[in-house]
Each structure stands twice: as structure tokens, then as C-alpha cells.
Design an enzyme around this catalytic site. Structure first.
Site, mmCIF file in Angstrom:
data_model
loop_
_atom_site.group_PDB
_atom_site.id
_atom_site.type_symbol
_atom_site.label_atom_id
_atom_site.label_comp_id
_atom_site.label_asym_id
_atom_site.label_seq_id
_atom_site.Cartn_x
_atom_site.Cartn_y
_atom_site.Cartn_z
ATOM 1 N N ASP A 18 0.874 -1.173 0.000
ATOM 2 C CA ASP A 18 0.000 0.000 0.000
ATOM 3 C C ASP A 18 0.917 1.230 0.000
ATOM 4 O OD1 ASP A 18 -2.408 1.577 0.303
ATOM 5 O OD2 ASP A 18 -1.900 1.836 2.416
ATOM 6 N N SER A 19 0.307 2.401 -0.160
ATOM 7 C CA SER A 19 1.095 3.630 -0.041
ATOM 8 C C SER A 19 1.559 3.847 1.400
ATOM 9 C CB SER A 19 0.251 4.825 -0.476
ATOM 10 O OG SER A 19 -0.866 4.939 0.386
ATOM 11 N N TYR B 259 -0.703 8.495 -2.241
ATOM 12 C CA TYR B 259 -0.723 8.230 -3.680
ATOM 13 C C TYR B 259 -1.869 8.999 -4.355
ATOM 14 C CZ TYR B 259 2.420 4.051 -3.832
ATOM 15 O OH TYR B 259 3.481 3.176 -3.811
ATOM 16 N N GLY B 260 -2.854 9.417 -3.546
ATOM 17 C CA GLY B 260 -4.128 9.945 -4.057
ATOM 18 C C GLY B 260 -4.031 10.962 -5.178
ATOM 19 N N CYS C 185 -4.455 -1.402 -2.100
ATOM 20 C CA CYS C 185 -4.580 0.038 -2.288
ATOM 21 C C CYS C 185 -5.466 0.256 -3.509
ATOM 22 C CB CYS C 185 -3.188 0.629 -2.508
ATOM 23 S SG CYS C 185 -3.192 2.384 -2.913
ATOM 24 N N ASN C 186 -6.595 0.919 -3.321
ATOM 25 C CA ASN C 186 -7.509 1.172 -4.440
ATOM 26 C C ASN C 186 -6.855 2.058 -5.494
ATOM 27 O OD1 ASN C 186 -10.598 0.419 -3.445
ATOM 28 N ND2 ASN C 186 -9.208 0.865 -1.767
ATOM 29 N N THR C 187 -6.108 3.062 -5.036
ATOM 30 C CA THR C 187 -5.500 4.022 -5.954
ATOM 31 C C THR C 187 -4.453 3.336 -6.831
ATOM 32 O OG1 THR C 187 -5.754 5.589 -4.125
ATOM 33 C CG2 THR C 187 -4.471 6.332 -6.020
ATOM 34 N N GLU D 47 -1.870 7.911 8.755
ATOM 35 C CA GLU D 47 -0.406 7.815 8.681
ATOM 36 C C GLU D 47 0.268 8.453 9.897
ATOM 37 O OE1 GLU D 47 1.669 6.162 6.488
ATOM 38 O OE2 GLU D 47 -0.239 5.293 5.875
ATOM 39 N N CYS E 100 -10.957 3.292 0.069
ATOM 40 C CA CYS E 100 -9.519 3.488 0.307
ATOM 41 C C CYS E 100 -9.189 2.656 1.530
ATOM 42 C CB CYS E 100 -9.209 4.959 0.554
ATOM 43 S SG CYS E 100 -7.549 5.258 1.202
ATOM 44 N N THR E 101 -8.090 1.919 1.470
ATOM 45 C CA THR E 101 -7.800 0.958 2.542
ATOM 46 C C THR E 101 -7.371 1.625 3.855
ATOM 47 O OG1 THR E 101 -5.582 0.673 1.619
ATOM 48 C CG2 THR E 101 -7.265 -0.923 0.964
ATOM 49 N N HIS E 102 -7.073 2.919 3.807
ATOM 50 C CA HIS E 102 -6.790 3.611 5.070
ATOM 51 C C HIS E 102 -8.071 3.852 5.878
ATOM 52 C CE1 HIS E 102 -2.900 4.603 3.254
ATOM 53 N NE2 HIS E 102 -2.492 5.032 4.443
HETATM 54 N N1 DGL Z 1 -4.737 3.311 0.807
HETATM 55 C C1 DGL Z 1 -4.814 3.789 -0.508
HETATM 56 C C2 DGL Z 1 -6.081 3.442 -1.232
HETATM 57 O O1 DGL Z 1 -6.681 2.431 -0.941
HETATM 58 C C3 DGL Z 1 -4.109 5.036 -0.929
HETATM 59 C C4 DGL Z 1 -4.236 6.242 -0.103
HETATM 60 C C5 DGL Z 1 -3.287 7.308 -0.578
HETATM 61 O O2 DGL Z 1 -2.084 7.079 -0.528
HETATM 62 O O3 DGL Z 1 -3.753 8.356 -1.036
HETATM 63 O O4 DGL Z 1 -6.493 4.128 -2.133
#
Ligand code: DGL
Length: 248
Positions: free
Chosen positions: A8-9, A40-41, A71-73, A149, A181-183
Site C-alpha cells: 500500500d502507499s 498516492y491519491g 490500495c484502491n488508488t 499515517e 480506500c484501505t486507510h
Molecule cells: N490506501 C490507498 C487506497 O486504498 C491510498 C491512499 C493514498 O495514498 O492516497 O487508495
């Protein structure tokens, strides 16, 4: 050998790892948080794809049999390229629009995700398939990734930030909200408190876990490793990764 690479990011992918480990407790995990480049967004798909390539090479050097892009992104930006360039299987994440569309009572569903995910063709295609039957409202979880984070998961400041992105979806009448988003699952207790018990949040981690187990079976990857456990790696400071990991 059953070595599963998860990336993930940052720490967000641990919300997926937490679920996977319940089904595959005896596997060996290598987790990579690219927190030197998080979030990463707002990054370009090219940048994210390059990072995913580097991390894939790292996983291969650690003996990975399969990789979860938690990570979805990154999935939206890079998974098609990764599948074309590498022979090992990749499992990706996608906002769970389908179960939300099938489960809504109000006819309006909300999607919380990063800007990168919401503008990616992968998501736009999925959305297009359900838009005739349900109203889909979206919002970037502004500041959510930064909160997680920095290890801030609750408290007045967190509530304030979460409300800004969540209230517009609730005001639009969404009764089901997709965590794209996994966060974001790490902020679920705060979101549920703000939204109330009648709003349902969908975390795709259980569905991704089922998909992982299925693909491992199809590829003949065993569920047990002789050296089960977790190796955590990060491209930046590791404090918050270790903190979130300790909460799992
Ligand atoms: N956790 C990530 C996701 O699922 C990325 C979040 C990020 O880095 O912006 O999209």
C-alpha cells in the site's frame, strides 16, 4: 511455500492484511508500506505504476508467490500493467459499489475514496453499470490518509476532519457508504459514531480475502508456509506503521 506480498502507499493495507490473516493464519507475509511517497491519491498513474514495479521486484526477491495491491488508488493506476509485465498473480482492490447498490434501502449510496480512484476509468466503468438503478454520491476522504499515517484514529480533531467529507454524503441521503480506500477502515469507529447505527459502511477486505484464497487455490499456492509470520518494510519512517500494526 506460501509467501504473500501485500503493498500500500502506507499503513492502509494493514486493514486488508488484518482480514486476510484471519483466513490464512499460517502463511508468510511480506508487507510493504511506500510511506516515503504517501499519499498516492494525487500522484500520476505513471508515478504509481513505477513504484508498484519496484515493489513487485522487491516482493519477488523475497520469494513472493502472489501479490495483493492493498490500495484502491494503486490498483486503478497500475494493476493492468503489472499483470501484463509479471507472471505471478495480482489481487487488487476496487470500491465495493455492487454490494452497496444491492443493499441500499434509500436508493442512494456514498463512495469515499481518493481523487485518483474516483477519476480512474476502472471506477467510472463500475459506477456506470449501477447508476441507472441507484444514485451514487462521492467524496474524497480529505485528510483521512494523513490522519491514519500520523497515527491519529480518534479524538476531536479526527472527528472534525472526518465530518467534512462524510456529512455531504449523509446529507445527500446515503444509507450505505463504500470505503474505497484501505486507510479509511481505521477511521470506521469515528465514522459510525458520526453517521449513527442505521448507516452501513462497506469495507471490501473480506471480499478481497475470498478472492485471494480462490486464486491461490487455482494457482496451486499452498495456504501454509514452513516459516509463517510477517515481515514489515517501509520506504519511510516505520513508527506509524508499527503503531497501526500493534492495533490489529
Ligand atoms: N490506501 C490507498 C487506497 O486504498 C491510498 C491512499 C493514498 O495514498 O492516497 O487508495
Amino acid at each position: 511455500m506460501a509467501v504473500i506480498g501485500i503493498m500500500d502507499s502506507g499503513s492502509g493495507g494493514l486493514s486488508v492484511f488484518r482480514e486476510i490473516r484471519k483466513s490464512l493464519p499460517d502463511a508468510k507475509y511480506v508487507y510493504y508500506a511506500d510511506n516515503a511517497n504517501c499519499p498516492y491519491g494525487e500522484k500520476t498513474p505513471e508515478f504509481i505504476t513505477d513504484r508498484c514495479r519496484n515493489i513487485t521486484e522487491f516482493f519477488i526477491s523475497k520469494g513472493a508467490d502472489i501479490i495483493v495491491i492493498a490500495c484502491n488508488t494503486a490498483t486503478a493506476a497500475a494493476i493492468a500493467t503489472l499483470r501484463a509485465e509479471y507472471s505471478l498473480p495480482f489481487i487488487g482492490m476496487e470500491p465495493a459499489v455492487k454490494p452497496a447498490a444491492l443493499g441500499t434501502g434509500s436508493g442512494t449510496i456514498g463512495v469515499l475514496a481518493t481523487a485518483g480512484t474516483l477519476k480512474a476509468s476502472k471506477y467510472l466503468n463500475t459506477k456506470g453499470r449501477f447508476e441507472d438503478n441507484v444514485r451514487i454520491v462521492e467524496h474524497v476522504g480529505k485528510g483521512f490518509v494523513e490522519l491514519v499515517e500520523s497515527g491519529h484514529l480518534d479524538g476531536p480533531e479526527v472527528e472534525f476532519v472526518v465530518k467534512e467529507s462524510l456529512l455531504p454524503l449523509l446529507e445527500a441521503g446515503a444509507d450505505t457508504i463504500v470505503l474505497g480506500c484501505t486507510h479509511y477502515p481505521f477511521l470506521l469507529p469515528v465514522m459510525q459514531r458520526i453517521a449513527g447505527p442505521e448507516v452501513r459502511f462497506i469495507d471490501p477486505a473480506p471480499a478481497v480475502t475470498r478472492q485471494l484464497v480462490k486464486v491461490m487455490g487455482e494457482c496451486g499456492i499452498p495456504e501454509r508456509d514452513p516459516n509463517p509470520g510477517v515481515d514489515l518494510h517501509s520506504s519511510g519512517p516505520s513508527e506509524s506503521l508499527l503503531k497501526i500494526y500493534s492495533l490489529l
